[in-house]
Design a protein around this motif. Structure first.
Motif, PDB file in Angstrom:
ATOM      1  N   THR A  71       1.021  -0.789   0.181  1.00 51.83           N
ATOM      2  CA  THR A  71       0.320  -0.296   0.078  1.00 51.83           C
ATOM      3  C   THR A  71       0.575   1.355   0.354  1.00 51.83           C
ATOM      4  O   THR A  71       2.164   1.095   0.623  1.00 51.83           O
ATOM      5  CB  THR A  71      -1.614  -0.213   1.861  1.00 51.83           C
ATOM      6  OG1 THR A  71      -2.244   0.681   1.278  1.00 51.83           O
ATOM      7  CG2 THR A  71       0.389   0.136   2.223  1.00 51.83           C
ATOM      8  N   ARG A  95      -5.352  -4.703   8.254  1.00 53.83           N
ATOM      9  CA  ARG A  95      -7.433  -4.607   7.625  1.00 53.83           C
ATOM     10  C   ARG A  95      -8.410  -4.447   8.375  1.00 53.83           C
ATOM     11  O   ARG A  95      -8.026  -5.232   9.376  1.00 53.83           O
ATOM     12  CB  ARG A  95      -7.431  -5.757   6.441  1.00 53.83           C
ATOM     13  CG  ARG A  95      -5.916  -5.274   5.465  1.00 53.83           C
ATOM     14  CD  ARG A  95      -6.096  -7.074   4.184  1.00 53.83           C
ATOM     15  NE  ARG A  95      -5.258  -7.105   3.621  1.00 53.83           N
ATOM     16  CZ  ARG A  95      -5.542  -6.236   2.088  1.00 53.83           C
ATOM     17  NH1 ARG A  95      -6.320  -4.970   2.392  1.00 53.83           N
ATOM     18  NH2 ARG A  95      -4.357  -6.358   1.368  1.00 53.83           N
ATOM     19  N   GLY A 144     -11.540  -6.386   4.784  1.00 49.91           N
ATOM     20  CA  GLY A 144     -10.779  -6.371   4.201  1.00 49.91           C
ATOM     21  C   GLY A 144      -9.783  -5.256   3.240  1.00 49.91           C
ATOM     22  O   GLY A 144      -9.388  -4.811   2.951  1.00 49.91           O
ATOM     23  N   LYS A 145     -10.435  -3.765   4.548  1.00 50.14           N
ATOM     24  CA  LYS A 145      -9.399  -3.020   3.421  1.00 50.14           C
ATOM     25  C   LYS A 145      -8.565  -2.404   4.589  1.00 50.14           C
ATOM     26  O   LYS A 145      -8.839  -2.394   5.723  1.00 50.14           O
ATOM     27  CB  LYS A 145     -10.940  -1.818   3.961  1.00 50.14           C
ATOM     28  CG  LYS A 145     -12.117  -1.478   2.881  1.00 50.14           C
ATOM     29  CD  LYS A 145     -13.110  -0.518   2.816  1.00 50.14           C
ATOM     30  CE  LYS A 145     -14.139  -1.013   1.687  1.00 50.14           C
ATOM     31  NZ  LYS A 145     -14.767   0.904   1.652  1.00 50.14           N
ATOM     32  N   VAL A 146      -7.277  -2.461   3.565  1.00 51.31           N
ATOM     33  CA  VAL A 146      -5.799  -1.731   4.407  1.00 51.31           C
ATOM     34  C   VAL A 146      -6.545  -0.140   5.332  1.00 51.31           C
ATOM     35  O   VAL A 146      -7.112   1.073   4.590  1.00 51.31           O
ATOM     36  CB  VAL A 146      -5.276  -1.127   3.783  1.00 51.31           C
ATOM     37  CG1 VAL A 146      -4.048  -0.627   4.090  1.00 51.31           C
ATOM     38  CG2 VAL A 146      -4.569  -2.304   2.721  1.00 51.31           C
TER      39      VAL A 146
END
Length: 531
Positions: free
Chosen positions: A457, A512, A516-518
């Motif tokens: 990321t 996360r 699943g979102k960073v």
């Protein structure tokens, strides 16, 4: 606010001829016409529709006996279990507004949510018993006798569900509701102050369920549920499956290998997944040994799915893949049929039926196709507003020159000449370096193309010379010995001059959310003290 009714504006287009077909009534029909058909499957086994609806009606009747009035809120520290599903439906049958709460939130935030939604009851999932222990002292607005444990006796709860329902009948008495009545409140993941409660009415959910049925979610669906029930991502596929009398296969916690086992065993036809789950499932060494031929459709949402992952899934995983882009608030709704548009896999598709999407600039004026700006949209499903936060609701609105209300997405993107929408990044995640806009997703695609990179990321960090500059955070593939400097040098040869990375840092994992979102805000915090 009388009897829990929330007087908030309606932004969605109104159809005077639209008829009401409440999910609470639909499931009563399933008990009669599909009584022996499996409704839920979990580690305890299968529960048929007749048994599920009996449990749902007992919960609904007990809620009314205990004082729940139409429109009032029932909160739950939610998990993925048959009791959690029964509670959700039981609240709706009783005419209540369901408020599923995330186990990822802090106890302070959870206490604020319970107060903000004026919860009359609080239910504790078996998966959240430990969290409830830390939360209990902060729950000053819900009496102990209205706190119920779904999984046996629990210190601080007035009853276990079994004891609470002991004398209650399963008589079917669905509460009459209208399209304007509250259906659920979904809370955002705020870290300071009271998180935003997104209020959906029956109009929002009924239209969404009808739309999703066009993707084949019907009475023959076997839907493998591996994301949490408190997430709108999950509800988008769970509710239409229940609405049409299909079958849910529930995972209490996601595990990629177990997902494949359950999919094969139960002949799963549908699943809603997030990008990181696709990556983990497809990376299983024995993926190709599982029989997944029953799959008709996989859905993906919460973040754009990389084209390389789509290509892998389309090549190795039977059934089509459809990417869905939207907000929990509604308003924006697009879909990409991956089989039909292999040349558009970098996009999130085109607006769904009844939806409109535009791109606006910093001056709030609409931009032409191909230009980058903030995505705004309106659709047949739009929230009533943020509960008790009219000022935040107003901030989200953009009014077109024609006088129609659109929702601001907070996402930067563009629309190509064919009408396909491309997401670049969250507006708040955009990096402005030396006056240039840098979209982290472009840099992340480069890093993820390196054979040694398993995950990556990009965040912006302070720069005395440029204001801020991009930093790459990288998780290496196992047994790779690349250096941070080596990957930095490689990446910067692939990037434009204004995009170049200041540094690479290796991490064991990236934090996360449950879907699943960073968590970029968490990653940025050490570099921006005091902000």
């Amino acid at each position: 606010m009388e009897s829990g009714k929330r007087d908030m504006p309606v932004y969605a287009p109104i159809d005077p001829s639209e008829s009401m077909d409440a999910i609470g009534n639909r499931i009563q029909q399933h008990a009669q016409t599909r009584g022996s058909h499996p409704a839920l499957i979990d580690e305890q086994g299968a529960l048929d529709w007749r048994s599920l609806v009996d449990q749902v009606n007992r919960i609904a009747n007990r809620l009314r006996e205990a004082g729940l009035r139409p429109g009032e809120s029932v909160a739950a520290l939610s998990g993925n279990s048959r009791d959690d599903v029964a509670l959700y439906l039981g609240t709706l049958v009783a005419g209540g507004c369901m408020v599923p709460l995330s186990g990822m939130a802090s106890t302070e935030a959870l206490a604020l949510m319970v107060t903000d939604c004026q919860a009359r009851f609080l239910f504790i999932s078996g998966q959240q018993r430990e969290l409830f222990g830390r939360l209990r002292a902060q729950l000053t607005k819900v009496p102990g006798e209205r706190i119920i444990s779904l999984a046996g006796p629990l210190d601080g709860a007035g009853y276990s569900l079994v004891d609470w329902l002991a004398q209650t009948t399963a008589t079917a008495r669905p509460e009459p509701v209208t399209l304007n009545d509250p259906f659920n409140i979904i809370y955002s993941s705020g870290t300071t102050g009271t998180p935003k409660g997104i209020l959906h009415d029956y109009r929002f959910r009924q239209r969404q369920m009808v739309r999703m049925s066009r993707y084949g979610l019907d009475g023959e669906t076997i839907n493998l549920v591996s994301t949490p029930l408190y997430s709108n991502t999950t509800l988008v596929s769970v509710l239409p499956t229940l609405y049409h009398g299909g079958t849910l296969v529930l995972m209490a916690k996601f595990d990629a290998h177990r997902f494949l086992q359950l999919a094969e065993t139960h002949r799963v036809t549908h699943a809603m997944l997030v990008p990181v789950q696709y990556q983990r499932i497809l990376a299983q060494p024995d993926f190709d040994g599982f029989d997944l031929s029953s799959f008709k459709l996989k859905l993906c949402t919460s973040a754009p799915l990389r084209s390389a992952v789509i290509a892998d899934a389309m090549a190795r995983w039977p059934g089509n893949l459809r990417e869905v882009y939207g907000l929990t608030e509604g308003g924006i709704s697009t879909s990409l049929d991956c089989a039909a548009h292999p040349d558009k896999w970098d996009s999130v598709g085109v607006p769904t039926q009844g939806a409109e999407v535009r791109v606006i600039g910093e001056d709030d004026r609409e931009l032409p196709r191909g230009a980058t700006g903030e995505i705004v949209g309106r659709a047949i499903s739009m929230m009533r507003g943020y509960v008790n936060r009219p000022e935040l609701t107003r901030e989200m609105l953009w009014t077109s020159p024609e006088g129609e209300v659109y929702y601001r997405s907070g996402d930067m993107g563009r629309i190509d000449e064919d009408g396909f929408i491309y997401i670049l990044d969250r507006r708040k995640d955009m990096i402005i370096s030396g006056g240039f806009n840098i979209y982290p997703v472009d840099l992340e695609k480069v890093l993820l193309s390196h054979p040694a990179v398993a995950d990556a990321t990009i965040i912006g960090i302070p720069s005395e010379h440029w204001g801020e500059t991009p930093l790459g955070l990288v998780v290496l593939q196992p047994d790779r010995d690349e250096t941070e400097h080596g990957i930095l040098k490689w990446a910067n040869t692939q990037l434009g001059k204004s995009q170049r990375l200041a540094a690479i840092e290796f991490r064991a994992t990236l934090p996360r959310s449950a879907i699943g979102k960073v968590l970029k805000r968490e990653l940025r915090a050490p570099y921006w003290p005091g902000t």
